[in-house]
Design an enzyme around this catalytic site. Structure first.
Site, mmCIF file in Angstrom:
data_model
loop_
_atom_site.group_PDB
_atom_site.id
_atom_site.type_symbol
_atom_site.label_atom_id
_atom_site.label_comp_id
_atom_site.label_asym_id
_atom_site.label_seq_id
_atom_site.Cartn_x
_atom_site.Cartn_y
_atom_site.Cartn_z
ATOM 1 N N HIS A 171 -4.205 3.275 -3.106
ATOM 2 C CA HIS A 171 -4.331 2.612 -1.803
ATOM 3 C C HIS A 171 -3.548 1.303 -1.736
ATOM 4 O O HIS A 171 -2.719 1.136 -0.852
ATOM 5 C CB HIS A 171 -5.809 2.350 -1.474
ATOM 6 C CG HIS A 171 -6.007 1.327 -0.393
ATOM 7 N ND1 HIS A 171 -6.078 1.662 0.932
ATOM 8 C CD2 HIS A 171 -6.112 -0.026 -0.444
ATOM 9 C CE1 HIS A 171 -6.223 0.560 1.655
ATOM 10 N NE2 HIS A 171 -6.249 -0.479 0.845
ATOM 11 N N GLU A 213 -18.232 -5.315 24.022
ATOM 12 C CA GLU A 213 -17.335 -6.475 24.078
ATOM 13 C C GLU A 213 -16.190 -6.375 23.075
ATOM 14 O O GLU A 213 -15.074 -6.812 23.356
ATOM 15 C CB GLU A 213 -18.121 -7.771 23.834
ATOM 16 C CG GLU A 213 -19.214 -8.063 24.859
ATOM 17 C CD GLU A 213 -20.525 -7.328 24.550
ATOM 18 O OE1 GLU A 213 -20.594 -6.650 23.495
ATOM 19 O OE2 GLU A 213 -21.473 -7.425 25.347
ATOM 20 N N HIS A 270 -28.643 -17.551 23.624
ATOM 21 C CA HIS A 270 -27.740 -17.404 24.760
ATOM 22 C C HIS A 270 -26.969 -18.683 25.081
ATOM 23 O O HIS A 270 -26.286 -18.743 26.084
ATOM 24 C CB HIS A 270 -28.526 -16.954 25.996
ATOM 25 C CG HIS A 270 -28.845 -15.480 25.958
ATOM 26 N ND1 HIS A 270 -29.521 -14.906 24.911
ATOM 27 C CD2 HIS A 270 -28.561 -14.475 26.823
ATOM 28 C CE1 HIS A 270 -29.654 -13.610 25.142
ATOM 29 N NE2 HIS A 270 -29.077 -13.320 26.296
ATOM 30 N N HIS A 317 0.840 -1.202 0.000
ATOM 31 C CA HIS A 317 0.000 0.000 0.000
ATOM 32 C C HIS A 317 0.870 1.245 0.000
ATOM 33 O O HIS A 317 1.305 1.692 1.054
ATOM 34 C CB HIS A 317 -0.903 -0.012 1.224
ATOM 35 C CG HIS A 317 -1.744 -1.251 1.333
ATOM 36 N ND1 HIS A 317 -1.238 -2.464 1.736
ATOM 37 C CD2 HIS A 317 -3.058 -1.464 1.067
ATOM 38 C CE1 HIS A 317 -2.204 -3.374 1.720
ATOM 39 N NE2 HIS A 317 -3.321 -2.797 1.318
HETATM 40 C C1 LIG Z 1 -11.666 -5.298 9.598
HETATM 41 C C2 LIG Z 1 -11.089 -5.078 8.233
HETATM 42 N N1 LIG Z 1 -11.916 -5.071 7.178
HETATM 43 C C3 LIG Z 1 -11.412 -4.914 5.934
HETATM 44 C C4 LIG Z 1 -10.070 -4.775 5.729
HETATM 45 C C5 LIG Z 1 -9.502 -4.678 4.324
HETATM 46 N N2 LIG Z 1 -9.022 -3.294 4.077
HETATM 47 C C6 LIG Z 1 -7.737 -2.967 4.227
HETATM 48 S S1 LIG Z 1 -7.462 -1.339 3.958
HETATM 49 C C7 LIG Z 1 -9.077 -1.061 3.593
HETATM 50 C C8 LIG Z 1 -9.539 0.311 3.220
HETATM 51 C C9 LIG Z 1 -9.149 1.267 4.279
HETATM 52 O O1 LIG Z 1 -9.478 2.565 3.943
HETATM 53 P P1 LIG Z 1 -8.794 3.715 4.768
HETATM 54 O O2 LIG Z 1 -8.751 3.368 6.187
HETATM 55 O O3 LIG Z 1 -9.444 4.978 4.396
HETATM 56 O O4 LIG Z 1 -7.307 3.650 4.284
HETATM 57 P P2 LIG Z 1 -6.604 4.465 3.120
HETATM 58 O O5 LIG Z 1 -6.914 3.761 1.839
HETATM 59 O O6 LIG Z 1 -7.127 5.829 3.148
HETATM 60 O O7 LIG Z 1 -5.187 4.330 3.492
HETATM 61 C C10 LIG Z 1 -9.814 -2.233 3.711
HETATM 62 C C11 LIG Z 1 -11.260 -2.323 3.474
HETATM 63 C C12 LIG Z 1 -9.253 -4.784 6.877
HETATM 64 N N3 LIG Z 1 -7.933 -4.672 6.799
HETATM 65 N N4 LIG Z 1 -9.787 -4.906 8.111
#
Ligand SMILES: Cc1ncc(C[n+]2csc(CCOP(=O)(O)OP(=O)(O)O)c2C)c(N)n1
Ligand SMILES: [Mg+2]
Length: 667
Positions: free
Chosen positions: A259, A411, A472, A11
């Site tokens: 990204h 939680e 539950h 990234h």
């Molecule tokens: C719980 C979770 N769901 C999905 C992902 C997959 N994922 C990684 S980065 C991302 C997008 C994140 O967007 P943002 O936080 O705005 O990051 P940016 O692209 O701006 O760096 C996703 C959906 C993940 N890492 N964790």
């Protein structure tokens, strides 16, 4: 850019955009000594948007942060080399895809599942407040560190972050600063498609201090915002930083493509041109850069650490017991006498509930171990996790010394907060009903990935709250937790096994534990007649045996089914069938015993085996073998009194006896 391109994976966009911000935090704001990344009073840095890991690898490399091992020893080499970065995301590189706590020194917590990092940072902030309250003395500020957590849109969309932010706001954690990378981009494109709320207003409603920096390249204003955070009291701070993902890349800036994919050689060249950087140089660290960081964070951190160390020696002279505590805690050792006065439960056919025995044990342990504390997600009265002894207190704004934590009905955040506490070397437990362990599971998993000793106490472990019905009644939860590598799951069979389970758990230094406890009373077994409960430390043990110790049938049980197995065993013996009962509170622990021990408990030649557990049958084949049987759940439960459910689903001695007779050929 170069590392992602070389790896053909990763990234690039967010590290590019946030480089000035991360530079400012590290080189101008944070007190951290790269020579000693374990110094207890260091500021913490959490990269919650873990996909931007190249930011962290860059900082650890440029600051020459040193490596340490799991025994907290300094190794004398740097944590992340330029070669590691050249081998970004490759096997054994200290620059893996996402920040990994136990793998790379200088990483404060593992991140990647969005939202976990910021939620964990709340636990770190709670820990700092608690530590400061206990250990700071007039003239001796032993703990005054701050926590910086960087997050993106993804983190702030996740529910766990909302729970954690709400809790942090309630607690007024002014040692905590989240920096929100407000770039309006996630994987699918512009945030317009799914995320249009007013984030600052939401955090204002949580009770946070909101700051805004409208230009992610303005180091001066970033520094000013960080300084304002440091001076602000009574509330956590959110810095909203407007940024451009992929900054400087002419075709990729402000796009989702920046990204999660390499920019491409040509785009990198153009971006470097835009920065005024040598276009063809790769992995270039210009002369003077290491020295620049050494003069900034390096000098500041070293001075602060040396002053602290000098102060700590004076502190030791005046407050020797407190100094010893701090050192024990840092090594994850326990204080002398930590297990004195643990309860001993006498034989009692009516018995006591697992959760009750747990409550009594917790109250002793919390008095013996100053830094052992915890709480529940609003189920304290049911989980019996409340610390009721004189002076235990409640952790609240204005009372940071309280040992009862109140997570509220959160939680998800509770799990991450426990991890933050454990990462801060405070031993902490968190509780809810076992069924809702699902709501904490991502954090439980991360505690195992990180190899940290978080403690999860889950009560109402099966159908004990019968009338509440299938919503539950856990079924698959034991199987799914047992599937998490390294996680110690324990389901003790009577009150004395509960005590032994805690004795085992408290000694863990690099493993998390889940304790699964009954709601209803379980008979307290006669330990003069049956084997001592200390067998819990082996995961499974021969609880009751046939007179010649050469069984023809083995009954294996955990938790509430242990006494059912004992009843069946006594009947089988009186019918002349040589039966053995194995109490098996923990697969994980048992699986790590020697083959010899395991064979002594479950002799391979005894094929007639019945396992009984009020949970999914999934996985029990490994212990009963192809010719054994399992009494367990293959459906959800039902709403009815426990007795009726036990009858309906076969958790009764009769059923065990008839299966055992059948298997031993005497049915
Ligand atoms: C719980 C979770 N769901 C999905 C992902 C997959 N994922 C990684 S980065 C991302 C997008 C994140 O967007 P943002 O936080 O705005 O990051 P940016 O692209 O701006 O760096 C996703 C959906 C993940 N890492 N964790
Ligand atoms: Mg974003």
């Amino acid at each position: 850019m170069d590392a992602v391109q070389q790896a053909k994976s990763g990234h690039p966009g967010t590290p590019m955009a946030l480089a000035p911000m991360v530079y400012t935090i590290w080189n101008r704001a944070m007190t951290f000594d790269p020579q000693d990344p374990l110094w207890p009073n260091r500021d913490r840095f959490v990269l919650s948007n873990g996909h931007a890991s190249m930011l962290l690898w860059s900082m650890l490399h440029l600051t020459r942060t040193m490596a340490v091992n799991a025994e907290y020893e300094r190794l004398g080499n740097v944590s992340v080399t330029l070669d590691d970065i050249r081998r970004f995301r490759q096997l054994d590189s200290k620059a893996p895809g996402h920040p990994e706590y136990h793998w790379v020194s200088g990483v404060e917590t593992t991140t990647g599942p969005l939202g976990q990092g910021v939620a964990t940072s709340v636990g770190m902030a709670i820990a700092q407040k608690w530590l400061a309250n206990r250990y700071n003395r007039p003239g001796f500020t032993t703990f005054d560190y701050k926590i910086f957590a960087v997050c993106g849109d993804g983190c702030l969309m996740e529910g766990i972050a909302s729970e954690a932010a709400s809790l942090a706001g309630h607690l007024g954690l002014d040692n905590l600063c989240w920096i929100y990378d407000n770039n309006h981009i996630t994987i699918e494109g512009h945030t317009d498609i799914a995320f249009t709320e007013n984030v600052p207003m939401r955090f204002e409603a949580y009770g946070w201090n909101i700051l805004r920096v409208s230009d992610a390249n303005d180091i001066g204003r970033i520094e000013e915002a960080l300084n304002r955070f440091k001076l602000h009291t009574g509330r956590p701070t959110l810095i909203v930083l407007d940024s451009h993902i992929g900054y400087g890349a002419p075709h990729k800036q402000d796009t989702a493509e920046a990204h999660g994919e390499p920019l491409g050689d040509e785009e990198i060249r153009l971006a470097k041109r835009a920065y005024g950087w040598p276009e063809d140089a790769k992995f270039l660290v210009p002369d003077g850069v290491h020295e620049h960081f050494a003069a900034g964070i390096g000098a500041r951190g070293e001075t602060a650490r040396r002053e602290w160390t000098t102060l700590f020696e004076q502190y030791r002279a005046i407050h020797p017991e407190l100094a010893v505590e701090i050192e024990q805690m840092q090594r994850r050792d326990l204080p002398g006498g930590w297990d004195r006065n643990l309860p001993v439960f006498h034989t009692d056919a009516k018995g006591i509930a697992g959760r009750e025995a747990s409550g009594k044990t917790l109250n002793v342990l919390a008095q013996n171990i100053p830094w052992f504390l915890g709480g529940s997600a609003d189920l304290g009265p049911s989980n019996k996790t409340l610390l009721t002894y004189e002076g235990a207190g409640h952790f609240q704004p204005g009372n940071p010394g309280g040992k009862n934590l109140h997570f509220g009905i959160r939680e998800h955040a509770m799990g991450a907060v426990l991890n933050g506490l454990a990462l801060s070397k405070v031993r902490a437990y968190g509780a809810t009903f076992f069924i809702f362990s699902d709501y904490a599971r991502p954090a439980i998993r991360l505690s195992a990935v990180m190899e940290i000793p978080s403690i999860f106490v889950f009560t109402h472990d099966a159908m004990g709250d019968g009338e509440d019905g299938p919503t539950h009644q856990p079924v698959e939860h034991l199987a799914s937790l047992r599937a998490i590598p390294g996680l110690v799951t324990l389901r003790p069979g009577d009150a004395n096994e509960v005590v032994e389970a805690y004795r085992y758990i408290l000694q863990l230094r690099h493993q998390p534990a889940v304790l699964v406890l009954s709601r209803q009373p379980l008979p307290t077994l006669d330990r003069s007649r049956y084997a001592p409960a200390s067998g819990v430390a082996k995961g499974a043990y021969v609880l009751a045996d046939c007179p010649d110790g050469n069984p023809e049938v083995i009954l294996i049980a955990s938790g509430s089914e242990v006494s059912v197995a004992i009843d069946a065993h006594e009947r089988l013996l009186s019918d002349g069938i040589r039966s053995r009962v194995v109490s098996m509170p923990s697969w994980e622990i048992f699986d790590h015993q020697t083959q010899q021990y395991r064979d002594s408990v479950l002799p391979p030649h005894v094929k007639a085996r019945v396992a009984v557990e009020q949970a999914s049958t999934f996985g029990w084949e490994r212990y009963v073998g192809p010719s054994g049987r399992v009494i367990g759940m293959t459906t959800f439960g039902a709403s009815a009194p426990l007795k009726e459910l036990q009858r309906k689903f076969g958790f009764e001695p009769d059923r065990l006896v008839s299966l055992a007779m059948e298997l031993s050929g005497k049915g």
